[in-house]
Design a protein around this motif. Structure first.
Motif, PDB file in Angstrom:
ATOM      1  N   ASN A   1       0.794  -1.360   0.105  1.00  0.00           N
ATOM      2  CA  ASN A   1      -0.182   0.043   0.127  1.00  0.00           C
ATOM      3  C   ASN A   1       0.964   1.304   0.120  1.00  0.00           C
ATOM      4  N   HIS A   2       2.071   1.033  -0.247  1.00  0.00           N
ATOM      5  CA  HIS A   2       3.123   2.396   0.084  1.00  0.00           C
ATOM      6  C   HIS A   2       2.800   3.460  -1.083  1.00  0.00           C
ATOM      7  N   THR A   3       2.203   3.125  -2.240  1.00  0.00           N
ATOM      8  CA  THR A   3       2.131   4.466  -3.312  1.00  0.00           C
ATOM      9  C   THR A   3       0.899   5.115  -3.146  1.00  0.00           C
ATOM     10  N   THR A   4      -0.475   4.431  -2.967  1.00  0.00           N
ATOM     11  CA  THR A   4      -1.521   5.149  -2.731  1.00  0.00           C
ATOM     12  C   THR A   4      -1.988   5.253  -1.454  1.00  0.00           C
ATOM     13  N   GLY A   5      -1.503   4.441  -0.580  1.00  0.00           N
ATOM     14  CA  GLY A   5      -2.258   4.329   0.743  1.00  0.00           C
ATOM     15  C   GLY A   5      -3.606   3.794   0.680  1.00  0.00           C
ATOM     16  N   ARG A   6      -4.121   3.567   1.841  1.00  0.00           N
ATOM     17  CA  ARG A   6      -5.478   2.955   1.643  1.00  0.00           C
ATOM     18  C   ARG A   6      -6.193   3.575   2.904  1.00  0.00           C
ATOM     19  N   PRO A   7      -7.604   3.778   2.865  1.00  0.00           N
ATOM     20  CA  PRO A   7      -8.270   4.233   4.076  1.00  0.00           C
ATOM     21  C   PRO A   7      -7.914   3.322   5.373  1.00  0.00           C
ATOM     22  N   GLU A   8      -8.142   3.934   6.426  1.00  0.00           N
ATOM     23  CA  GLU A   8      -7.744   3.065   7.667  1.00  0.00           C
ATOM     24  C   GLU A   8      -6.478   2.156   7.616  1.00  0.00           C
TER      25      GLU A   8
ATOM     26  N   PHE B   1      -3.485   9.870 -14.672  1.00  0.00           N
ATOM     27  CA  PHE B   1      -4.595   8.853 -14.265  1.00  0.00           C
ATOM     28  C   PHE B   1      -4.700   8.691 -12.697  1.00  0.00           C
ATOM     29  N   ILE B   2      -5.624   9.156 -11.955  1.00  0.00           N
ATOM     30  CA  ILE B   2      -5.558   9.061 -10.676  1.00  0.00           C
ATOM     31  C   ILE B   2      -6.406   7.812 -10.060  1.00  0.00           C
ATOM     32  N   ASP B   3      -5.793   6.968  -9.494  1.00  0.00           N
ATOM     33  CA  ASP B   3      -6.345   5.808  -8.763  1.00  0.00           C
ATOM     34  C   ASP B   3      -7.514   6.242  -7.871  1.00  0.00           C
ATOM     35  N   ASP B   4      -8.495   5.421  -7.873  1.00  0.00           N
ATOM     36  CA  ASP B   4      -9.685   5.816  -6.874  1.00  0.00           C
ATOM     37  C   ASP B   4      -9.225   5.476  -5.675  1.00  0.00           C
ATOM     38  N   LYS B   5      -8.338   4.535  -5.239  1.00  0.00           N
ATOM     39  CA  LYS B   5      -7.788   4.209  -4.057  1.00  0.00           C
ATOM     40  C   LYS B   5      -7.086   5.619  -3.300  1.00  0.00           C
ATOM     41  N   THR B   6      -6.281   6.351  -4.205  1.00  0.00           N
ATOM     42  CA  THR B   6      -5.483   7.692  -3.779  1.00  0.00           C
ATOM     43  C   THR B   6      -6.651   8.645  -3.151  1.00  0.00           C
ATOM     44  N   ILE B   7      -7.711   8.765  -4.060  1.00  0.00           N
ATOM     45  CA  ILE B   7      -8.651   9.612  -3.669  1.00  0.00           C
ATOM     46  C   ILE B   7      -9.424   9.263  -2.577  1.00  0.00           C
ATOM     47  N   LYS B   8      -9.627   7.973  -2.452  1.00  0.00           N
ATOM     48  CA  LYS B   8     -10.474   7.584  -1.050  1.00  0.00           C
ATOM     49  C   LYS B   8      -9.640   7.624   0.103  1.00  0.00           C
ATOM     50  N   THR B   9      -8.415   7.408  -0.093  1.00  0.00           N
ATOM     51  CA  THR B   9      -7.458   7.621   1.073  1.00  0.00           C
ATOM     52  C   THR B   9      -7.468   9.081   1.469  1.00  0.00           C
ATOM     53  N   TYR B  10      -7.403   9.775   0.449  1.00  0.00           N
ATOM     54  CA  TYR B  10      -7.278  11.287   0.732  1.00  0.00           C
ATOM     55  C   TYR B  10      -8.542  11.652   1.669  1.00  0.00           C
ATOM     56  N   GLU B  11      -9.730  11.343   0.905  1.00  0.00           N
ATOM     57  CA  GLU B  11     -11.084  11.696   1.677  1.00  0.00           C
ATOM     58  C   GLU B  11     -11.194  11.123   3.167  1.00  0.00           C
ATOM     59  N   TYR B  12     -10.542   9.702   3.443  1.00  0.00           N
ATOM     60  CA  TYR B  12     -10.627   9.251   4.823  1.00  0.00           C
ATOM     61  C   TYR B  12      -9.747  10.187   5.751  1.00  0.00           C
ATOM     62  N   TYR B  13      -8.660  10.275   5.432  1.00  0.00           N
ATOM     63  CA  TYR B  13      -7.667  11.172   6.333  1.00  0.00           C
ATOM     64  C   TYR B  13      -8.069  12.712   6.473  1.00  0.00           C
ATOM     65  N   GLN B  14      -8.516  13.159   5.409  1.00  0.00           N
ATOM     66  CA  GLN B  14      -9.004  14.567   5.466  1.00  0.00           C
ATOM     67  C   GLN B  14     -10.178  14.658   6.504  1.00  0.00           C
ATOM     68  N   SER B  15     -10.947  13.644   6.369  1.00  0.00           N
ATOM     69  CA  SER B  15     -12.344  13.914   7.307  1.00  0.00           C
ATOM     70  C   SER B  15     -11.717  13.440   8.552  1.00  0.00           C
ATOM     71  N   LYS B  16     -11.089  12.390   8.855  1.00  0.00           N
ATOM     72  CA  LYS B  16     -10.100  12.005  10.169  1.00  0.00           C
ATOM     73  C   LYS B  16      -9.548  13.176  10.838  1.00  0.00           C
ATOM     74  N   ILE B  17      -8.813  13.970  10.414  1.00  0.00           N
ATOM     75  CA  ILE B  17      -8.194  15.120  10.970  1.00  0.00           C
ATOM     76  C   ILE B  17      -9.232  16.260  11.290  1.00  0.00           C
ATOM     77  N   SER B  18     -10.337  16.166  10.637  1.00  0.00           N
ATOM     78  CA  SER B  18     -11.153  17.405  10.808  1.00  0.00           C
ATOM     79  C   SER B  18     -12.325  16.998  11.933  1.00  0.00           C
ATOM     80  N   GLU B  19     -12.094  16.046  12.486  1.00  0.00           N
ATOM     81  CA  GLU B  19     -13.150  15.333  13.516  1.00  0.00           C
ATOM     82  C   GLU B  19     -13.256  16.184  14.716  1.00  0.00           C
TER      83      GLU B  19
END
Ligand code: DGI
Ligand code: FE
Ligand code: FE
Length: 396
Positions: A315-322, A378-396
């Motif tokens: 998972n080191h390139t795109t990351g993943r949620p959680e 081209f942007i992998d959906d996983k990259t976007i999902k990971t971004y959305e996850y951490y963005q919302s995690k830090i604004s909790e």
């Protein structure tokens, strides 16, 4: 006047027994708060499994952070010697003169109380709350009366549903991979899993890392090899900061780009040959496959079988949620290692990595996505999902 309960201890780990006593104290005595005070690392008392004081502190923090009335205090972490209760209590009453303190002990501590350092001082600064099971109180009342007279103190019985668990048993269960969900809170369990606390990390079957390093120095281009070593050391550093076993960080960092010398065609051919799944995104941007292929090489060539290390490589390139903390460490180390120089606001991200790894993760993903948009990649959906996850995690 504030009324505060104090619960000190090693909390190695904090368990439902501690939490129940604190809950009862809060309710039965109508306290304003209960303060949890993890003790530091005294030089002459060995703490099982080398768990650091910071780790025990963080574990308590993660466990009680959302419980109203529960507060954590780091006052005993800074002491360079063993913490004595009378010192802590004196310090607290100096600092909070308008507060009445209730020092909580278990009934099992009643016998030894007279042998603690300066019990009279302890009684001077705090009322002693003795947590006990709801039954057989007569004998305890007797013992309390005697102590109360002897040290001129106020002792109060706190009846609570004692949960019969011990930290020693919990550590042993974890080592044996037995269930501990009944003994500890979900927050504690999450901390223990993420930080691999109490586990024996076994790297004996792994190929020695010096052998792997030697190998990689021949396979990878010199600049890529230097990057690899940078990621390894940065991952180890982050492991020190966030209390993740260093050997896990070392192997994951060292091997994260093991497949980086493969061309796109070679990556696809390799995956097809070994029946490694290729997603649509990976067909569109085949270099994303170097994580999966790297993990395959780590396992089959260097005998790394720990799934947690393999997942950090995958998972080191795109990351993943959680992501696990180890996955996050490799993801961030890859971006900030000292050889990197081109990325936007790299110094900000480097500093942030050691302050709050979730924020650093979100920053990296945001900048990566912006960069990929700029170059029309081209942007992998996983990259976007990971971004959305951490963005919302830090604004909790
Ligand atoms: O292998 P490294 O160069 O050390 O670092 P890496 O594994 O993070 O790969 C970096 C490249 O991967 C970088 O140019 C950004 C790119 N990348 C990350 N997420 C995506 C991506 N490329 C595409 N096409 N799509 C993504 O979602
Ligand atoms: Fe990479
Ligand atoms: Fe890399």
């Amino acid at each position: 006047m504030n009324r505060i309960g104090l619960l000190g201890g090693t909390f190695n780990p904090i368990h439902k027994g501690h939490l129940n006593i604190a809950k009862s104290a809060l309710k039965e005595l109508d306290l304003d708060e209960v303060w949890f005070i993890p003790n530091g690392c005294p030089p002459h008392k060995t703490i099982d499994n080398n768990i650091t004081a910071i780790s025990r502190y963080n574990m308590v923090f993660d466990t009680i952070k959302d419980v109203p009335g529960f507060v954590i205090k780091d006052i005993e972490l800074s002491s360079l010697d063993y913490n004595y209760t009378h010192d802590t209590l004196r310090m607290l009453s100096d600092k909070y003169p308008d507060t009445k303190f209730y020092f909580i002990i278990g009934e099992d501590s009643l016998d030894s109380f007279a042998n603690w350092r300066k019990p009279d001082i302890i009684c001077k600064y705090a009322t002693i709350l003795v947590a006990t099971r709801s039954d057989n109180n007569d004998n305890i009342k007797d013992r309390i009366d005697k102590l109360s007279k002897r040290f001129n103190g106020e002792f109060i019985l706190l009846n609570c549903d004692f949960v019969d668990v011990s930290s020693t048993d919990i550590r042993e269960k974890i080592r044996l991979n037995e269930a501990v969900a009944d003994d500890i809170d979900p927050g504690t369990l999450k901390y223990i899993n993420n930080h691999m606390v109490y586990e024996d990390i076994d790297i004996n079957s792994n190929t020695p890392y010096l052998t792997i390093m030697d190998d990689l120095s021949k396979i990878l281009k010199p600049t890529r090899f230097e990057h690899t070593i940078g990621v390894m050391h940065t991952a180890i550093n982050l492991g020190m900061r966030y209390d993740v076993p260093l050997e896990m960080c070392r192997y994951a960092g060292l091997l994260h780009d093991a497949a980086k010398s493969y061309t796109k065609e070679e990556l696809i051919a390799f995956c097809e040959d070994k029946h490694i799944e290729i997603t649509d995104s990976e067909y569109k941007a085949p270099h994303l496959l170097h994580g999966k292929v790297g993990a395959y090489i780590a396992q089959n060539k260097y005998n790394i079988n720990d799934e947690r290390i393999l997942n950090a490589i995958i998972n080191h390139t795109t990351g993943r949620p959680e992501m696990t903390l180890l996955e996050q460490i490799v993801f961030v180390a890859d971006y900030i290692e000292p050889r990197r120089s081109k990325a936007f606001r790299l110094n900000e991200i480097r500093a942030m990595a050691y302050y709050n790894i979730d924020i650093a993760t979100a920053m990296i993903l945001k900048d990566t996505i912006n960069y990929l948009k700029d170059i029309d990649a081209f942007i992998d959906d996983k990259t976007i999902k990971t971004y959305e996850y951490y963005q919302s995690k830090i604004s909790e």
